[in-house]
Every structure is written in structure tokens, then in C-alpha cells.
Motif scaffolding. Structure first.
Motif, PDB file in Angstrom:
ATOM      1  N   THR A   1     -29.669  -1.071   3.273  1.00 22.32           N
ATOM      2  CA  THR A   1     -30.580  -1.561   1.680  1.00 22.32           C
ATOM      3  C   THR A   1     -29.726  -2.736   1.579  1.00 22.32           C
ATOM      4  O   THR A   1     -28.970  -3.027   1.499  1.00 22.32           O
ATOM      5  CB  THR A   1     -30.878  -0.522   0.797  1.00 22.32           C
ATOM      6  OG1 THR A   1     -29.757  -0.103   0.403  1.00 22.32           O
ATOM      7  CG2 THR A   1     -30.761   1.012   1.779  1.00 22.32           C
TER       8      THR A   1
ATOM      9  N   LYS B   1     -36.719   1.271  -4.358  1.00 16.51           N
ATOM     10  CA  LYS B   1     -36.295   1.149  -3.403  1.00 16.51           C
ATOM     11  C   LYS B   1     -35.846   1.587  -2.521  1.00 16.51           C
ATOM     12  O   LYS B   1     -36.126   2.502  -2.869  1.00 16.51           O
ATOM     13  CB  LYS B   1     -35.904  -0.343  -3.291  1.00 16.51           C
ATOM     14  CG  LYS B   1     -36.005  -1.129  -4.314  1.00 16.51           C
ATOM     15  CD  LYS B   1     -34.839  -2.556  -4.742  1.00 16.51           C
ATOM     16  CE  LYS B   1     -36.060  -3.614  -5.880  1.00 16.51           C
ATOM     17  NZ  LYS B   1     -35.536  -3.374  -7.191  1.00 16.51           N
TER      18      LYS B   1
ATOM     19  N   ASN C   1     -30.604  10.352  -7.099  1.00 17.02           N
ATOM     20  CA  ASN C   1     -30.910   9.042  -5.420  1.00 17.02           C
ATOM     21  C   ASN C   1     -29.848   7.876  -6.372  1.00 17.02           C
ATOM     22  O   ASN C   1     -29.795   6.638  -6.366  1.00 17.02           O
ATOM     23  CB  ASN C   1     -31.840   9.408  -4.744  1.00 17.02           C
ATOM     24  CG  ASN C   1     -31.477   7.726  -4.123  1.00 17.02           C
ATOM     25  OD1 ASN C   1     -31.136   7.367  -3.130  1.00 17.02           O
ATOM     26  ND2 ASN C   1     -32.476   6.999  -4.476  1.00 17.02           N
TER      27      ASN C   1
ATOM     28  N   VAL D   1     -25.569   2.117   4.872  1.00 13.89           N
ATOM     29  CA  VAL D   1     -27.142   1.806   5.092  1.00 13.89           C
ATOM     30  C   VAL D   1     -27.596   0.666   4.040  1.00 13.89           C
ATOM     31  O   VAL D   1     -27.339   0.487   3.438  1.00 13.89           O
ATOM     32  CB  VAL D   1     -27.829   3.311   4.561  1.00 13.89           C
ATOM     33  CG1 VAL D   1     -29.238   2.943   5.040  1.00 13.89           C
ATOM     34  CG2 VAL D   1     -27.758   4.339   4.428  1.00 13.89           C
TER      35      VAL D   1
ATOM     36  N   ARG E   1     -36.992   1.800 -11.492  1.00 12.18           N
ATOM     37  CA  ARG E   1     -35.876   1.399 -13.261  1.00 12.18           C
ATOM     38  C   ARG E   1     -37.124  -0.573 -13.761  1.00 12.18           C
ATOM     39  O   ARG E   1     -37.863  -0.834 -14.359  1.00 12.18           O
ATOM     40  CB  ARG E   1     -34.977  -0.009 -13.204  1.00 12.18           C
ATOM     41  CG  ARG E   1     -34.859  -0.853 -14.108  1.00 12.18           C
ATOM     42  CD  ARG E   1     -33.260  -1.275 -14.459  1.00 12.18           C
ATOM     43  NE  ARG E   1     -32.659  -1.385 -13.094  1.00 12.18           N
ATOM     44  CZ  ARG E   1     -30.950  -1.377 -13.280  1.00 12.18           C
ATOM     45  NH1 ARG E   1     -30.345  -1.425 -14.614  1.00 12.18           N
ATOM     46  NH2 ARG E   1     -30.390  -1.118 -11.818  1.00 12.18           N
ATOM     47  N   THR E   2     -37.954  -0.242 -12.315  1.00 15.28           N
ATOM     48  CA  THR E   2     -38.185  -2.043 -11.652  1.00 15.28           C
ATOM     49  C   THR E   2     -40.339  -1.728 -11.540  1.00 15.28           C
ATOM     50  O   THR E   2     -40.218  -0.705 -11.093  1.00 15.28           O
ATOM     51  CB  THR E   2     -37.846  -2.735 -10.485  1.00 15.28           C
ATOM     52  OG1 THR E   2     -36.686  -3.007 -11.406  1.00 15.28           O
ATOM     53  CG2 THR E   2     -39.257  -4.039 -10.936  1.00 15.28           C
TER      54      THR E   2
ATOM     55  N   ASP F   1     -35.206   2.569 -17.455  1.00 10.35           N
ATOM     56  CA  ASP F   1     -33.377   2.559 -16.917  1.00 10.35           C
ATOM     57  C   ASP F   1     -33.346   3.552 -17.299  1.00 10.35           C
ATOM     58  O   ASP F   1     -33.100   4.217 -18.325  1.00 10.35           O
ATOM     59  CB  ASP F   1     -33.445   1.799 -17.864  1.00 10.35           C
ATOM     60  CG  ASP F   1     -31.549   1.413 -17.893  1.00 10.35           C
ATOM     61  OD1 ASP F   1     -31.527   1.828 -17.281  1.00 10.35           O
ATOM     62  OD2 ASP F   1     -30.995   0.317 -18.190  1.00 10.35           O
TER      63      ASP F   1
ATOM     64  N   TYR G   1     -17.013   2.571  -8.420  1.00  5.43           N
ATOM     65  CA  TYR G   1     -18.405   3.318  -7.143  1.00  5.43           C
ATOM     66  C   TYR G   1     -18.482   4.296  -6.940  1.00  5.43           C
ATOM     67  O   TYR G   1     -18.188   5.474  -6.923  1.00  5.43           O
ATOM     68  CB  TYR G   1     -19.205   2.129  -5.885  1.00  5.43           C
ATOM     69  CG  TYR G   1     -19.645   3.236  -5.829  1.00  5.43           C
ATOM     70  CD1 TYR G   1     -21.634   2.449  -6.210  1.00  5.43           C
ATOM     71  CD2 TYR G   1     -20.151   3.292  -4.055  1.00  5.43           C
ATOM     72  CE1 TYR G   1     -22.096   3.180  -4.890  1.00  5.43           C
ATOM     73  CE2 TYR G   1     -20.860   3.761  -3.381  1.00  5.43           C
ATOM     74  CZ  TYR G   1     -21.556   4.254  -4.244  1.00  5.43           C
ATOM     75  OH  TYR G   1     -22.991   3.917  -3.235  1.00  5.43           O
TER      76      TYR G   1
HETATM   77  P1  NAP Z   1     -30.786   0.439  -3.577  1.00  5.65           P
HETATM   78  O1  NAP Z   1     -31.770   0.119  -2.458  1.00  5.65           O
HETATM   79  O2  NAP Z   1     -30.055  -0.566  -4.167  1.00  5.65           O
HETATM   80  O3  NAP Z   1     -31.640   1.160  -4.329  1.00  5.65           O
HETATM   81  C1  NAP Z   1     -31.234   1.893  -5.464  1.00  5.65           C
HETATM   82  C2  NAP Z   1     -32.146   2.129  -6.386  1.00  5.65           C
HETATM   83  O4  NAP Z   1     -32.403   2.887  -7.375  1.00  5.65           O
HETATM   84  C3  NAP Z   1     -33.844   1.162  -6.864  1.00  5.65           C
HETATM   85  O5  NAP Z   1     -34.828   1.602  -7.004  1.00  5.65           O
HETATM   86  C4  NAP Z   1     -33.171   0.785  -8.427  1.00  5.65           C
HETATM   87  O6  NAP Z   1     -33.790  -0.007  -8.451  1.00  5.65           O
HETATM   88  C5  NAP Z   1     -33.263   2.076  -8.754  1.00  5.65           C
HETATM   89  N1  NAP Z   1     -32.260   2.353  -9.969  1.00  5.65           N
HETATM   90  C6  NAP Z   1     -30.898   1.651  -9.997  1.00  5.65           C
HETATM   91  N2  NAP Z   1     -30.393   1.748 -11.825  1.00  5.65           N
HETATM   92  C7  NAP Z   1     -31.857   2.425 -12.016  1.00  5.65           C
HETATM   93  C8  NAP Z   1     -31.610   2.965 -13.407  1.00  5.65           C
HETATM   94  N3  NAP Z   1     -30.836   2.095 -14.140  1.00  5.65           N
HETATM   95  N4  NAP Z   1     -32.330   3.529 -13.525  1.00  5.65           N
HETATM   96  C9  NAP Z   1     -33.381   3.521 -12.907  1.00  5.65           C
HETATM   97  N5  NAP Z   1     -33.044   3.299 -11.195  1.00  5.65           N
HETATM   98  C10 NAP Z   1     -32.637   2.529 -11.013  1.00  5.65           C
HETATM   99  O7  NAP Z   1     -29.917   1.339  -3.038  1.00  5.65           O
HETATM  100  P2  NAP Z   1     -29.631   2.543  -1.955  1.00  5.65           P
HETATM  101  O8  NAP Z   1     -29.053   2.177  -0.835  1.00  5.65           O
HETATM  102  O9  NAP Z   1     -31.003   3.053  -1.652  1.00  5.65           O
HETATM  103  O10 NAP Z   1     -29.002   3.663  -2.963  1.00  5.65           O
HETATM  104  C11 NAP Z   1     -29.624   4.980  -2.538  1.00  5.65           C
HETATM  105  C12 NAP Z   1     -28.640   5.889  -3.260  1.00  5.65           C
HETATM  106  O11 NAP Z   1     -27.663   6.246  -1.600  1.00  5.65           O
HETATM  107  C13 NAP Z   1     -27.884   5.799  -3.400  1.00  5.65           C
HETATM  108  O12 NAP Z   1     -27.145   6.668  -4.588  1.00  5.65           O
HETATM  109  C14 NAP Z   1     -26.494   5.220  -3.419  1.00  5.65           C
HETATM  110  O13 NAP Z   1     -25.343   5.316  -4.360  1.00  5.65           O
HETATM  111  C15 NAP Z   1     -26.654   5.900  -2.508  1.00  5.65           C
HETATM  112  N6  NAP Z   1     -25.421   5.266  -1.207  1.00  5.65           N
HETATM  113  C16 NAP Z   1     -26.214   4.397  -0.401  1.00  5.65           C
HETATM  114  C17 NAP Z   1     -25.362   3.591   0.498  1.00  5.65           C
HETATM  115  C18 NAP Z   1     -25.767   2.289   1.234  1.00  5.65           C
HETATM  116  O14 NAP Z   1     -25.449   2.061   2.170  1.00  5.65           O
HETATM  117  N7  NAP Z   1     -27.074   1.550   0.734  1.00  5.65           N
HETATM  118  C19 NAP Z   1     -24.495   4.125   1.388  1.00  5.65           C
HETATM  119  C20 NAP Z   1     -24.096   5.357   0.556  1.00  5.65           C
HETATM  120  C21 NAP Z   1     -25.159   6.154  -0.503  1.00  5.65           C
HETATM  121  P3  NAP Z   1     -34.052  -1.639  -9.342  1.00  5.65           P
HETATM  122  O15 NAP Z   1     -34.020  -2.381  -8.402  1.00  5.65           O
HETATM  123  O16 NAP Z   1     -35.211  -1.540 -10.214  1.00  5.65           O
HETATM  124  O17 NAP Z   1     -32.170  -1.335 -10.204  1.00  5.65           O
END
Ligand code: NAP
Length: 244
Positions: free
Chosen positions: A184, A17, A83, A182, A39-40, A60, A149
Motif C-alpha cells: 500500500t 485507502k 486500522n 503489504v 482523514r481525507t 483526524d 512505529y
Molecule cells: P495506508 O495505505 O497508508 O492507509 C492508512 C489509512 O489510514 C489512510 O486512509 C489514512 O488516511 C488513514 N489515516 C492515517 N492517519 C489518520 C488519522 N490521523 N485520522 C484518520 N485517518 C488516518 O496504510 P495501510 O498499509 O493500509 O495500513 C493499514 C494498517 O495496516 C495500519 O495500521 C498499518 O500500521 C498496518 N500495517 C501495514 C503494513 C504495510 O506494509 N502496509 C504492514 C503491517 C501493518 P490519509 O491517507 O488521509 O492520511
């Protein structure tokens, strides 16, 4: 500026995702052979339908043994994007052991484990490599409820610098990207109330949140030879927040 990853193999964690999924797709468009790890199962199925030829691994990453089994024999990887992460928001006084353990296992320990697998392979082959750790603005400047976090991401900053020092001699570069919000699935958890979102945007000099593609572009730049002299460093994708 043209970036090509033709002939290289890239692994992206959390590619089901959000930012990870778009990074995997962009790497493929830039010519890389991509291994998408998440994971999914449904996400992996839809990604391989959308991107025929992309390799997918469902695991996972919070489970050390399962990760070793799934990725231990993954073969040559030149580019790695760490990521995958979870966000659990709790006031400091209410942080639970479960939230702490899950967050550190996924957000930090898996970065150690997957990077070790990839770096050992690069060193064995004598090949250069590039690793990008997806960190956050809150590694450097945080907020209430972000104790767990932010701690995982703060530790990731330090880990990035140590990895850069130890792996530089092997021509492996290690950097971070540090996005602001972001929108998401994860970003929506940070700002569920539109009034909070508006207040947060007001504090950002560019007056907006980051788009997924803003983060993806910085990741691709750092992975590429265009960033050949950059390691142990990172790119803020924060609209100027930390400048204010
Ligand atoms: P997201 O939409 O929640 O996507 C996270 C992805 O990581 C999902 O595909 C999720 O799979 C997977 N994941 C989580 N736990 C996992 C596990 N135990 N094993 C395998 N896969 C796992 O998040 P995002 O916003 O794209 O975030 C991506 C990165 O950007 C992260 O490192 C986050 O900390 C960083 N970030 C995000 C933001 C923001 O505002 N979005 C800001 C700063 C930094 P499942 O859905 O199947 O669990």
C-alpha cells in the motif's frame, strides 16, 4: 467457510485507502452496515460513490476533541477495526517529539478512544462485539528506523491483551492481525528500493509480501463468530517470517 455480518454495524478507521478501505468494502459485501472513518475528504467521497449506502466520517483521529465530536454519538457499533496508522521512519537517535506524538496519538491513543466509545455502547446495549486491532509484524520483531512505529504497535499488542481481559465478561473479543509488508502507500515507504524489497522477501519463508486481501481475510475471520473462542490473541500474516 461462509461469513455473514448481516444485521451488524461495523466501524473501520483509516478506511480511505489501503487495507482499511478494502476491509470496509469486504464487510459491506458480507452484509454489514459500515461506517468508514478516515482523514481525507476526497477518499470518503470516492468511497461513498463506490459503495452507495456506506456511512462516512471525515476526521483526524489524532485530534481527541474532533474525534469525540465526530464519533461520540455514532450509535450502535458491533464490529470495530482499529486500522488507521501513520509510519514515520527515523533512526532512534533522530526521533523527534513531533513524530513521536503524532504516531502515538494516531496509532495508539485513537485505539483507546474509539474502542472506549464502541465498547461503552456495546455494554450499554448488552450486545456482544468483536474488535480487531491492526498491528504489525514489527510489533514482535523489528528493524532499524522503526523505533517509534514499532513502539506504537508493541503497545497495541499489550493493550489488546488488557482489553480482552477486561471486556471478555461483556462478550467483547479483542484481537490483532500482524501483517508483514503489504504494498500500500505505507508499505511502499518501507521498501522504496526494489533491491531492499527483494532482500526482505528472501527472508520470508513464502518468499513474498502479503496482499491486501490476505490481511482483510484474517480481519474478517477474527471479527466473525468463526473465531468465537479467540480473544487476546492474533493472526500473523507474515508468510512465516517469525517462524524463521
Ligand atoms: P495506508 O495505505 O497508508 O492507509 C492508512 C489509512 O489510514 C489512510 O486512509 C489514512 O488516511 C488513514 N489515516 C492515517 N492517519 C489518520 C488519522 N490521523 N485520522 C484518520 N485517518 C488516518 O496504510 P495501510 O498499509 O493500509 O495500513 C493499514 C494498517 O495496516 C495500519 O495500521 C498499518 O500500521 C498496518 N500495517 C501495514 C503494513 C504495510 O506494509 N502496509 C504492514 C503491517 C501493518 P490519509 O491517507 O488521509 O492520511
Amino acid at each position: 467457510m461462509h461469513i455473514s455480518f448481516t444485521g451488524l454495524r461495523a466501524l473501520v478507521t483509516g478506511a480511505g485507502k489501503g487495507i482499511g478501505r478494502e476491509t470496509a468494502k469486504a464487510l459491506r459485501e458480507a452484509g454489514a452496515q459500515v461506517v468508514a472513518v478516515s482523514r481525507t475528504q476526497e477518499d470518503m467521497v470516492s468511497l461513498s460513490k463506490e459503495c452507495p449506502g456506506m456511512e462516512t466520517v471525515c476526521v483526524d483521529l489524532g485530534d481527541w476533541e474532533a474525534t469525540e465530536k465526530a464519533l461520540g454519538g455514532i450509535g450502535p457499533v458491533d464490529l470495530l477495526v482499529n486500522n488507521a496508522a501513520v509510519l514515520v521512519l527515523q533512526p532512534f537517535l533522530e526521533v523527534t517529539k513531533e513524530a513521536f506524538d503524532t504516531s502515538f496519538d494516531v496509532n495508539l491513543r485513537s485505539v483507546f478512544q474509539v474502542s472506549q466509545i464502541v465498547a461503552r455502547g456495546l455494554i450499554e446495549r448488552g450486545a456482544p462485539g468483536s474488535i480487531v486491532n491492526v498491528s504489525s509484524k514489527v510489533a514482535l520483531c523489528t528493524l532499524p528506523n522503526f523505533a517509534t512505529y514499532s513502539s506504537t504497535k508493541g503497545a497495541m499488542e499489550t493493550l489488546t491483551r488488557v482489553m480482552a481481559q477486561e471486556l471478555g465478561v461483556h462478550k467483547i473479543r479483542v484481537n490483532t492481525v500482524n501483517p508483514t509488508v503489504v504494498l500500500t502507500n505505507m508499505g511502499k515507504k518501507v521498501c522504496p528500493d526494489p533491491r531492499d524489497a527483494a532482500a526482505m522477501k528472501k527472508r520470508i519463508p513464502l518468499k513474498k509480501f502479503a496482499e491486501v486481501e490476505d490481511v482483510v481475510h484474517s480481519i474478517l475471520f477474527l471479527l466473525s463468530d468463526k473465531a468465537a473462542m479467540t480473544t487476546g490473541s492474533g493472526i500473523l500474516v507474515d508468510g512465516g517470517y517469525l517462524a524463521s
